[in-house]
Design an enzyme around this catalytic site. Sequence first.
Site, PDB file in Angstrom:
ATOM      1  N   CYS A 390       0.697  -1.185  -0.043  1.00  0.00           N
ATOM      2  CA  CYS A 390       0.000   0.111  -0.080  1.00  0.00           C
ATOM      3  C   CYS A 390       0.868   1.384   0.060  1.00  0.00           C
ATOM      4  O   CYS A 390       1.417   1.559  -1.001  1.00  0.00           O
ATOM      5  CB  CYS A 390      -0.975  -0.176   1.273  1.00  0.00           C
ATOM      6  N   HIS A 516      -3.526  -5.031   0.477  1.00  0.00           N
ATOM      7  CA  HIS A 516      -2.902  -5.531   1.700  1.00  0.00           C
ATOM      8  C   HIS A 516      -3.086  -7.232   1.891  1.00  0.00           C
ATOM      9  O   HIS A 516      -3.880  -7.702   2.441  1.00  0.00           O
ATOM     10  CB  HIS A 516      -3.688  -4.946   3.166  1.00  0.00           C
ATOM     11  N   GLU A 518      -1.545  -9.093   3.508  1.00  0.00           N
ATOM     12  CA  GLU A 518      -1.285  -9.627   4.867  1.00  0.00           C
ATOM     13  C   GLU A 518      -2.654  -9.960   5.682  1.00  0.00           C
ATOM     14  O   GLU A 518      -2.481 -11.039   6.418  1.00  0.00           O
ATOM     15  CB  GLU A 518      -0.380  -8.768   5.612  1.00  0.00           C
TER      16      GLU A 518
HETATM   17  N1  GLN Z   1      -1.768   6.708   2.993  1.00  0.00           N
HETATM   18  C1  GLN Z   1      -1.840   6.012   1.873  1.00  0.00           C
HETATM   19  C2  GLN Z   1      -3.396   6.283   1.050  1.00  0.00           C
HETATM   20  O1  GLN Z   1      -4.284   6.418   1.683  1.00  0.00           O
HETATM   21  C3  GLN Z   1      -1.572   4.623   2.027  1.00  0.00           C
HETATM   22  C4  GLN Z   1      -2.478   4.143   2.803  1.00  0.00           C
HETATM   23  C5  GLN Z   1      -1.875   2.605   3.456  1.00  0.00           C
HETATM   24  O2  GLN Z   1      -0.957   2.122   3.252  1.00  0.00           O
HETATM   25  N2  GLN Z   1      -3.012   1.674   3.963  1.00  0.00           N
HETATM   26  O3  GLN Z   1      -3.353   5.800  -0.015  1.00  0.00           O
END
Ligand code: GLN
Length: 544
Positions: A390, A516, A518
């Site tokens: 992310c 994500h 994970e």
């Molecule tokens: N801050 C980034 C976004 O909002 C990444 C978010 C995250 O890593 N969950 O896109």
Amino acid sequence: MNKFIFISGGVCSSLGKGVAASSLGALLESRGLNVRMVKCDPYINVDAGTMSPYQHGEVYVTDDGAETDLDLGNYARFTGSPLSRANSVTTGQVYESVIRKEREGRFLGRCVQVIPHITDEIKSRILAVAREDPDNDVVIVEIGGTVGDIESIPFLEAARQLIHESGKANAISVHLTLIPEVAGGELKTKPTQHSVKAMQEMGIQPDVLICRAPVMLDEPTRRKIALFTNVESEAVFTSYDVDTTIYEIPIVFFDQKLDQVVLKKMGVESRHAKLAPWYSMMDRFAGRKGKVRIGIVGKYMELHDAYKSVYEALFHAGLECGVAVELVKIDSTRLEETDNPDSILGASSAAEARLDGILVPGGFGQRGINGMVKASAWARTNKVPYFGICLGMQIMVIDWGRHVLGWEDADSTEFDQDSKHPVISLLEEQVDVKNYGGTMRLGKSETVAEPGTHILAAYKEKNIWERHRHRYEFSNKYRKEMTESGLKTAAFTPDGSLVECVEWPDHPWGLGVQFHPEFKSKPTAASPLFRDFIAAARDARSCN
Ligand code: GLN
């Protein structure tokens, strides 16, 4: 069959109630029962989404996009219970819906009170999970907090009522306590006695006790606890400190016959436990040879729970790759302050100190970002395996913009609204994509992998379903320049409009995903991307 098991905790928090609840769930599933897990959280937040990871650990995201307590991650790792918004009940949600009904006049002029209105709302949410699927056998309800807390009273009262209404054979109480060791190595049962008294004052007689203790409790101690608490001594179990992994706890409980006693109390006949996947996982644990050192470059490094699912997924990947994974937690602000990232990341150090892989996990906010960009540049140029999740993928894109394309101010508009090269931005800031709005992308969605990529090699199929939690995206305005300069866009949303994965060219394994992975990793089945990342780190280490 609809049976309920209420898991409460006493003496103090952090005794591993979530792991105990999940392990019991795993054991019941191993006997062919259909288990559902529910977490009741006494806090007033409506969900965990707005809480700082420092306050409450990571936010666990479900398929339907609920931002929940990290205990749901335990449930996902130990059991097959489907998890959605319905499986996480907070005081905030309960009050919100009772107050909404009150404003709509649905209580017909009655005075609205904790009992019965709040407790009824809690009960109806638990019953809704039980009724979701006619094949459900058991609902395990974990009540957060410690008996005696003011906040958890309505939840315990709802449990008491459900136990009373369902009848003894259909609902039981499992209470987890602490048996501390005092100087001289003596184990003390008094806090447990008091904790059970507190439960009895709430009108609940625990049927089963799980005592967290440094060692296995002996028979006289169990008998003593039984005598003082009205619990049968065969129903007093020990959750002793294991020096292996938390994933051994289902076996620890099985060896003590926890599942048999629980099923007997609920009058359930069940088939033989099939624990083969757990035993073979433990064999893999014991059979690991050597280790890899993985640097996690993030900003919530002091609190292990802040990246809980990431750390667990790394461990699962190690099990599958036959290596132990040593976590080297690196606060990215430290990298920001140094001109010599080698001194922290250790490319030139002896094998013992060298990092075999870098992982940049998800995150929000500006602090520490430039340190993460340094870590990405370091891994890219030193050909060290890199996994960006992310924010970690966005960091790869910023690094590429700054250091390969030479746009010094390349950034995400999350961190710099005035950048001339906003390579990561909100969708509405990108002219060619409309209709997505500026809200967070949350929950399960589909990603399609391109041929000849690491991501396709990992999943072995091109249609991938993983969960998202982010607001910003790879900016399509820069897609052409990014790809023409060599950055691989390796996966997209099915309509091709959003980049979901980037990979470095001429690099052993440098990959970032916007989702994500994970959250779906299990000890018995590691996430494919974590597995391949650790395999790449292991191979890099053996080459050195
Ligand atoms: N801050 C980034 C976004 O909002 C990444 C978010 C995250 O890593 N969950 O896109």
